[in-house]
Design a protein around this motif. Structure first.
Motif, PDB file in Angstrom:
ATOM      1  N   HIS A 636      54.865  41.192  42.208  1.00 22.69           N
ATOM      2  CA  HIS A 636      53.258  40.763  42.203  1.00 22.69           C
ATOM      3  C   HIS A 636      53.307  39.557  43.201  1.00 22.69           C
ATOM      4  O   HIS A 636      52.465  39.355  44.176  1.00 22.69           O
ATOM      5  CB  HIS A 636      52.983  40.213  41.021  1.00 22.69           C
ATOM      6  N   ILE A 637      54.340  38.437  43.103  1.00 25.55           N
ATOM      7  CA  ILE A 637      54.378  37.425  43.956  1.00 25.55           C
ATOM      8  C   ILE A 637      54.539  37.749  45.445  1.00 25.55           C
ATOM      9  O   ILE A 637      53.936  37.265  46.417  1.00 25.55           O
ATOM     10  CB  ILE A 637      55.046  36.329  43.519  1.00 25.55           C
ATOM     11  N   LEU A 638      55.541  38.384  45.597  1.00 28.21           N
ATOM     12  CA  LEU A 638      56.005  39.108  46.996  1.00 28.21           C
ATOM     13  C   LEU A 638      54.950  39.559  47.670  1.00 28.21           C
ATOM     14  O   LEU A 638      54.436  39.346  48.960  1.00 28.21           O
ATOM     15  CB  LEU A 638      57.171  39.933  47.078  1.00 28.21           C
ATOM     16  N   ALA A 639      54.223  40.660  47.037  1.00 25.83           N
ATOM     17  CA  ALA A 639      52.889  41.212  47.625  1.00 25.83           C
ATOM     18  C   ALA A 639      51.937  40.328  47.929  1.00 25.83           C
ATOM     19  O   ALA A 639      51.068  40.532  48.903  1.00 25.83           O
ATOM     20  CB  ALA A 639      52.440  42.382  46.547  1.00 25.83           C
ATOM     21  N   THR A 640      51.517  39.319  47.192  1.00 18.07           N
ATOM     22  CA  THR A 640      50.446  38.212  47.495  1.00 18.07           C
ATOM     23  C   THR A 640      50.670  37.450  48.731  1.00 18.07           C
ATOM     24  O   THR A 640      49.998  37.286  49.303  1.00 18.07           O
ATOM     25  CB  THR A 640      50.441  37.160  46.021  1.00 18.07           C
ATOM     26  N   MET A 641      52.111  37.179  48.892  1.00 15.38           N
ATOM     27  CA  MET A 641      52.619  36.244  49.748  1.00 15.38           C
ATOM     28  C   MET A 641      52.446  37.314  51.292  1.00 15.38           C
ATOM     29  O   MET A 641      51.965  36.739  52.209  1.00 15.38           O
ATOM     30  CB  MET A 641      54.059  35.644  49.794  1.00 15.38           C
ATOM     31  N   LEU A 642      52.766  38.399  51.209  1.00  7.93           N
ATOM     32  CA  LEU A 642      52.708  39.415  52.326  1.00  7.93           C
ATOM     33  C   LEU A 642      51.242  39.623  52.745  1.00  7.93           C
ATOM     34  O   LEU A 642      51.092  39.647  54.046  1.00  7.93           O
ATOM     35  CB  LEU A 642      53.505  40.699  52.106  1.00  7.93           C
ATOM     36  N   LEU A 686      40.673  30.259  51.206  1.00  6.05           N
ATOM     37  CA  LEU A 686      40.793  31.384  50.532  1.00  6.05           C
ATOM     38  C   LEU A 686      42.366  31.838  50.228  1.00  6.05           C
ATOM     39  O   LEU A 686      42.220  32.182  48.990  1.00  6.05           O
ATOM     40  CB  LEU A 686      40.069  32.410  51.210  1.00  6.05           C
ATOM     41  N   LEU A 687      43.149  31.676  50.956  1.00  7.37           N
ATOM     42  CA  LEU A 687      44.324  32.221  50.588  1.00  7.37           C
ATOM     43  C   LEU A 687      45.146  31.410  49.487  1.00  7.37           C
ATOM     44  O   LEU A 687      45.933  31.817  48.847  1.00  7.37           O
ATOM     45  CB  LEU A 687      45.281  32.550  51.777  1.00  7.37           C
ATOM     46  N   VAL A 688      45.149  30.109  49.763  1.00  4.25           N
ATOM     47  CA  VAL A 688      45.383  29.097  48.793  1.00  4.25           C
ATOM     48  C   VAL A 688      45.027  29.384  47.541  1.00  4.25           C
ATOM     49  O   VAL A 688      45.869  29.404  46.292  1.00  4.25           O
ATOM     50  CB  VAL A 688      45.352  27.759  49.412  1.00  4.25           C
ATOM     51  N   MET A 689      43.733  29.575  47.324  1.00  2.00           N
ATOM     52  CA  MET A 689      43.051  29.770  46.025  1.00  2.00           C
ATOM     53  C   MET A 689      43.509  30.995  45.457  1.00  2.00           C
ATOM     54  O   MET A 689      43.932  31.099  44.244  1.00  2.00           O
ATOM     55  CB  MET A 689      41.493  29.685  46.111  1.00  2.00           C
ATOM     56  N   GLY A 690      43.715  32.075  46.338  1.00  2.00           N
ATOM     57  CA  GLY A 690      44.140  33.362  45.858  1.00  2.00           C
ATOM     58  C   GLY A 690      45.472  33.320  45.384  1.00  2.00           C
ATOM     59  O   GLY A 690      45.880  33.927  44.279  1.00  2.00           O
ATOM     60  N   ASN A 691      46.613  32.744  46.140  1.00  2.69           N
ATOM     61  CA  ASN A 691      47.865  32.581  45.691  1.00  2.69           C
ATOM     62  C   ASN A 691      47.743  31.726  44.376  1.00  2.69           C
ATOM     63  O   ASN A 691      48.640  32.103  43.419  1.00  2.69           O
ATOM     64  CB  ASN A 691      48.533  31.765  46.551  1.00  2.69           C
ATOM     65  N   ILE A 692      47.081  30.637  44.007  1.00  2.00           N
ATOM     66  CA  ILE A 692      46.865  30.111  42.864  1.00  2.00           C
ATOM     67  C   ILE A 692      46.759  30.948  41.835  1.00  2.00           C
ATOM     68  O   ILE A 692      47.448  31.002  40.623  1.00  2.00           O
ATOM     69  CB  ILE A 692      46.082  28.696  43.204  1.00  2.00           C
ATOM     70  N   VAL A 693      45.613  31.798  41.751  1.00  2.00           N
ATOM     71  CA  VAL A 693      45.315  32.679  41.106  1.00  2.00           C
ATOM     72  C   VAL A 693      46.310  33.639  40.541  1.00  2.00           C
ATOM     73  O   VAL A 693      46.465  33.877  39.392  1.00  2.00           O
ATOM     74  CB  VAL A 693      43.887  33.285  41.398  1.00  2.00           C
ATOM     75  N   ASN A 694      46.713  34.124  41.810  1.00  2.00           N
ATOM     76  CA  ASN A 694      47.853  35.410  41.376  1.00  2.00           C
ATOM     77  C   ASN A 694      49.174  34.662  40.879  1.00  2.00           C
ATOM     78  O   ASN A 694      49.954  35.213  40.094  1.00  2.00           O
ATOM     79  CB  ASN A 694      48.019  36.077  42.715  1.00  2.00           C
ATOM     80  N   TRP A 695      49.710  33.545  41.558  1.00  2.00           N
ATOM     81  CA  TRP A 695      50.892  33.234  40.796  1.00  2.00           C
ATOM     82  C   TRP A 695      50.488  32.723  39.294  1.00  2.00           C
ATOM     83  O   TRP A 695      51.479  33.004  38.390  1.00  2.00           O
ATOM     84  CB  TRP A 695      51.216  31.848  41.387  1.00  2.00           C
ATOM     85  N   SER A 696      49.385  32.032  38.962  1.00  2.00           N
ATOM     86  CA  SER A 696      48.970  31.731  37.573  1.00  2.00           C
ATOM     87  C   SER A 696      49.029  33.108  36.554  1.00  2.00           C
ATOM     88  O   SER A 696      49.542  33.024  35.637  1.00  2.00           O
ATOM     89  CB  SER A 696      47.637  31.274  37.457  1.00  2.00           C
ATOM     90  N   LEU A 697      48.291  34.151  37.068  1.00  2.00           N
ATOM     91  CA  LEU A 697      48.440  35.488  36.315  1.00  2.00           C
ATOM     92  C   LEU A 697      49.902  36.193  36.314  1.00  2.00           C
ATOM     93  O   LEU A 697      50.238  36.538  35.076  1.00  2.00           O
ATOM     94  CB  LEU A 697      47.554  36.477  37.210  1.00  2.00           C
ATOM     95  N   ALA A 698      50.722  35.883  37.418  1.00  2.00           N
ATOM     96  CA  ALA A 698      51.954  36.262  37.016  1.00  2.00           C
ATOM     97  C   ALA A 698      52.731  35.698  36.220  1.00  2.00           C
ATOM     98  O   ALA A 698      53.554  36.181  35.342  1.00  2.00           O
ATOM     99  CB  ALA A 698      52.718  36.341  38.525  1.00  2.00           C
ATOM    100  N   ALA A 715      42.804  43.108  35.072  1.00  2.00           N
ATOM    101  CA  ALA A 715      42.219  41.979  35.211  1.00  2.00           C
ATOM    102  C   ALA A 715      42.723  41.108  36.345  1.00  2.00           C
ATOM    103  O   ALA A 715      41.942  40.438  37.162  1.00  2.00           O
ATOM    104  CB  ALA A 715      42.679  40.916  33.916  1.00  2.00           C
ATOM    105  N   ILE A 716      43.827  41.392  36.959  1.00  2.00           N
ATOM    106  CA  ILE A 716      44.485  40.966  38.330  1.00  2.00           C
ATOM    107  C   ILE A 716      43.557  41.305  39.490  1.00  2.00           C
ATOM    108  O   ILE A 716      42.888  40.612  40.238  1.00  2.00           O
ATOM    109  CB  ILE A 716      45.935  41.341  38.474  1.00  2.00           C
TER     110      ILE A 716
END
Length: 827
Positions: A636-642, A686-698, A715-716
């Motif tokens: 999940h985290i790797l996909a978010t970063m890519l 946008l991408l910083v907020m998106g990474n915060i949300v996805n890292w939190s969900l992970a 939910a993700i």
């Protein structure tokens, strides 16, 4: 002759009683017994006692008879056998009664109570005899107590509650007769105690009655229960117009989610069951009639047909307004100000922190990241003349095929210059041939239509099999219904939960019709070579809209299939196209201002297939599996970063062996040699907020490991969609654009409906994360028209909210239809 027969009968009886083979000391004692009297007696292998009872049986009244036995001897070597012989039935049991649990555990009960099966009689009144035979093989005397009594309220009355006690060795059953004019009833059994676990069964009027833990599932319908059980019974299933309500307390609580007892130390060790008495209430109430079914179906149709009517009225008003606008444009006396007003033009201001003059070739290490990926590592495209950027659109589109266009070296260099500008306009990312892009995005529709056919057919076949298994076996623990509001129709057990999904199909079809109408109008404008259609507004590509409408219809169909027999094994049917809808909506938002670089249908559906694959793995293996959650969180985290990198650099980067070298170079040039901020600030936010949300969900998933993995995955997707949508709206307003009245009404209406829909969704009327008995604790009565429950209202509101969300995506940029594309900013 008669005297000879009598003498012969006496001789046979004397031979049986006194022959050496029958043991000279064996005595058979027969006594006339009375109801409601307790008999204390002793039995050995040398004597057998027969208790004779008689009672009057009436055709119009059924009287229950109950046999209760208690063993008073503490250390009996052999059990005592009780055989009850009736006119048309035989009941036998031993005391102490041995009942088996899981893993061959044995539980001993010295108190046994059984209700006798009462076969129907054709006579108006008839006196019937029955006998209770008591015998044992124990040479030592075994002391017991026997009591036969009449059962009060053996026949249940409509809408009258009756309370009783039951234990594993003392089950209870009662009779119910359908009154005239009632074809369907709902039988409810309730208890104040969760445990011990029990079973409620509905059986036909026949002997024997299966009322023990080890045989209650043999016939009829049954379900386990803790505090609540409810079964809807139809007259057509019982030819005698009556049935038995059987309640059995189980020997163990594991089937209801309770703790599992320890293993026995020895294989044949008898375990003490303890106190497993339970007080229960039973009530039989008439279910809804055919008029309520008709009202429910008309209500459902009326709600969604009203949207068709409303859409027709809005289309008429809009068509009238467009005709007035066209007449105004053709009027030569109209002033320029009036013409601008008719066109609906609005000034589009540049960003507060920059001007359009900044759209030149401002470059930093971020802008040349892709060039570092070349084999020679040179900034070759920086030396190229900027004249290539100014080439005409017709010249740059010399090839009809999109693949040919992307493989030309000079065009590739052109991409590097255009897409790495600090401020992009839609015209920069709408340079490809519209015919090619239209075909590209039409593939979204045809692919999802193909997926829908191949996915839906086996799903329909499977749920039909599920429903057939439920109907044949009678095991109502297979499906997780809201049994207090489950209205059967034909072979379907919960028709209301299926009917309420009609909104997805009807509103999905309506959205397709709206898109088709817009598509036709746009094509007509192109045929007339209207400049507003060719060079103004967001480029019109309708393929993704068609795919979204199809996905909404399929969500309705598959949700209906899931609710034929809802359980954890087919929950994927209900969520697969939800993932599709969320993904398509995000793709459509991105496509609006990035039409040239949006993902292809093949790559998009491949990613969604990977999501569904992980959904299946999570449902099957994710419950409490730490290794699975670690692997998923890392992916999940790797996909978010890519994905963040792909979006930030507008696709102008490469994932190859030189990626680490280029990352280090960027860090050195932008952080060490000189401290410079990000070039694309909006994208970075946008991408910083998106990474915060996805890292939190992970992190949440890794720590909490929720049991409902499919909902967690959904939910993700929804969180990312909402984040991107909010960013789009904010940036649209920040760029000086405005939202037209129709789009604003859709946004406000959709937000309100989503709020109410989520309220009903979180009511949680059932959950397959628990056992069926525990799930029924959440069941509740119908709340709308005595036909629909909270989850049905969720279906209504969520289908309307999804339809409204699609309309928002369709209309939110209508204000730009008369604005030149080189004045519309990309964000």
């Amino acid at each position: 002759m008669l005297e000879f027969c009598c003498v012969s009968g006496w001789l046979v009886l004397m031979l049986v009683c006194w022959s050496p083979a029958a043991s000279g000391t064996n005595v058979v004692i027969q006594r006339d017994a009375q109801f409601d009297m307790t008999y204390d007696d002793t039995v050995t292998s040398d004597n057998q006692t027969i208790y004779s009872y008689n009672h009057t049986v009436s055709r119009n009244k059924t009287e229950g008879v109950r046999v209760s036995v208690e063993l008073l001897s503490e250390s009996a070597v052999s059990p005592v056998l009780f055989v009850v012989r009736q006119k048309q039935a035989v009941l036998s049991f031993q005391v102490p009664l041995i009942l088996r649990g899981l893993y061959q555990r044995k539980y001993q009960y010295t108190q046994v109570g059984r209700t006798l099966c009462q076969p129907p009689t054709k006579a108006v009144a008839e006196t019937q005899f029955f006998y209770v035979d008591v015998s044992t093989l124990s040479s030592a005397g075994i002391h017991y107590q026997l009591r036969v009594s009449r059962v009060d309220s053996f026949t249940l009355q409509t809408d009258k509650k009756f309370s009783f006690n039951a234990t594993p060795s003392q089950p209870q059953f009662f009779k119910y007769v359908f009154p005239d004019g009632v074809d369907t009833v709902i039988v409810k059994v309730n208890s104040q105690k969760n445990f011990p676990c029990s079973v409620m069964s509905i059986q036909d009027i026949q002997c024997p009655v299966y009322d023990l833990d080890n045989n209650v599932a043999f016939i009829g319908m049954y379900q386990t229960m803790t505090t609540t059980a409810a079964i809807t019974v139809q007259r057509k299933d019982f030819p005698s117009n009556s049935f038995y309500v059987v309640v059995v307390v189980k020997t163990e609580d594991e089937a209801c989610g309770g703790p599992l007892r320890f293993y026995p130390l020895l294989p044949d060790e008898l375990l003490d069951a303890g106190n497993r008495s339970k007080t229960l209430d039973v009530i039989v109430s008439p279910a809804i009639n055919s008029e309520v079914y008709v009202m429910g179906m008309l209500f459902c149709l009326g709600i969604f047909l009203s949207f068709y009517l409303l859409t027709f009225l809005v289309a008429c008003v809009e068509n009238k307004r467009m005709n007035r606008k066209r007449e105004g444009l053709l009027n030569p006396d109209a002033s320029p100000a009036e013409t601008a007003s008719l066109l609906g033009k609005a000034p589009v201001s540049p960003y507060e922190y920059g001007s359009f003059a900044d759209n030149g070739s401002t470059l930093s290490s971020e802008a040349v990241t892709d060039s570092l990926a070349s084999a020679d590592g040179n900034y070759g495209y920086m030396d190229r003349s900027l004249e290539s950027v100014a080439r005409s659109r017709q010249e740059s589109l010399s090839s009809v095929e999109e693949d040919d266009y992307d493989t030309l070296a000079d065009i590739d260099s052109d991409k590097n210059i255009v897409r790495t500008k600090k401020f992009l306009c839609v015209s920069d990312l709408a340079r490809k041939d519209k015919r090619i892009l239209s075909k590209k995005y039409q593939i979204y529709f045809w692919n999802i239509a193909t997926i829908a056919v191949f996915y839906a057919l086996p799903v329909i076949q499977l749920v039909i099999t599920y429903q057939t298994v439920v109907n044949v076996t009678g095991n109502q623990d297979i499906c997780y219904y809201n049994f207090l509001c489950a209205h059967p129709l034909g072979a379907l057990s919960s028709f209301n939960n299926i009917l309420s999904n009609l909104g997805y199909v009807m509103l999905g079809l309506l959205f397709l019709l709206i898109v088709l109408q817009r598509d036709i109008l746009h094509n007509r404008a192109l045929e007339r070579n209207e400049s507003t259609a060719l060079e103004c507004g967001i480029p019109k590509h309708f393929g993704l809209y068609y795919a979204m409408g199809t996905a909404l219809m399929m969500e309705g169909l598959l949700s209906a299939c899931y609710h034929v027999c809802p359980n954890y094994t087919n929950f994927q049917f209900d969520t697969s196209f939800m993932y599709m809808i969320a993904g398509l909506c995000m793709l459509k938002l991105y496509q609006k201002r990035h039409p040239d670089i949006n993902a292809s249908a093949y790559s998009a559906y491949a990613c969604l297939a990977a999501v569904i694959f992980f959904s299946v793995l999570g449902v099957v293996f994710g419950k409490g599996n730490t290794a699975f959650w670690i692997v998923f969180s890392v992916i999940h985290i790797l996909a978010t970063m890519l994905l963040s990198t792909q979006l930030y650099y507008m696709g102008r980067w490469r994932l190859d062996s030189g990626i680490l070298r280029r990352i280090l170079y960027v860090i050195y040039t932008d952080c060490i040699r000189q401290c410079s901020g990000p070039m694309y600030i909006d994208r970075m936010v946008l991408l910083v907020m998106g990474n915060i949300v996805n890292w939190s969900l992970a992190s949440y998933g890794l720590i909490k490991r929720p049991n409902d993995f499919a909902s967690y995955l959904l939910a993700i997707a929804i969180c990312n969609l909402l984040l991107y949508f909010a960013f789009y709206i904010i940036m649209k307003l920040r760029s000086g654009e405005r939202i037209q009245c129709l789009a604003l009404v859709c946004i406000l209406f959709t937000a309100v409906v989503w709020g109410f829909a989520l309220f009903f969704f979180f009511q949680g009327l059932s959950t397959w994360q628990k056992t069926p008995a525990e799930s029924r604790e959440h069941n509740r009565e119908c709340i709308l028209l005595s036909f629909f429950d909270d989850h049905d209202i969720w279906h209504f509101l969520s289908s309307i909210a999804m339809f409204g969300s699609f309309l928002v995506l369709l209309t939110m940029d209508d204000d730009l239809d008369t604005v030149q594309r080189d004045k519309i900013y990309v964000f």
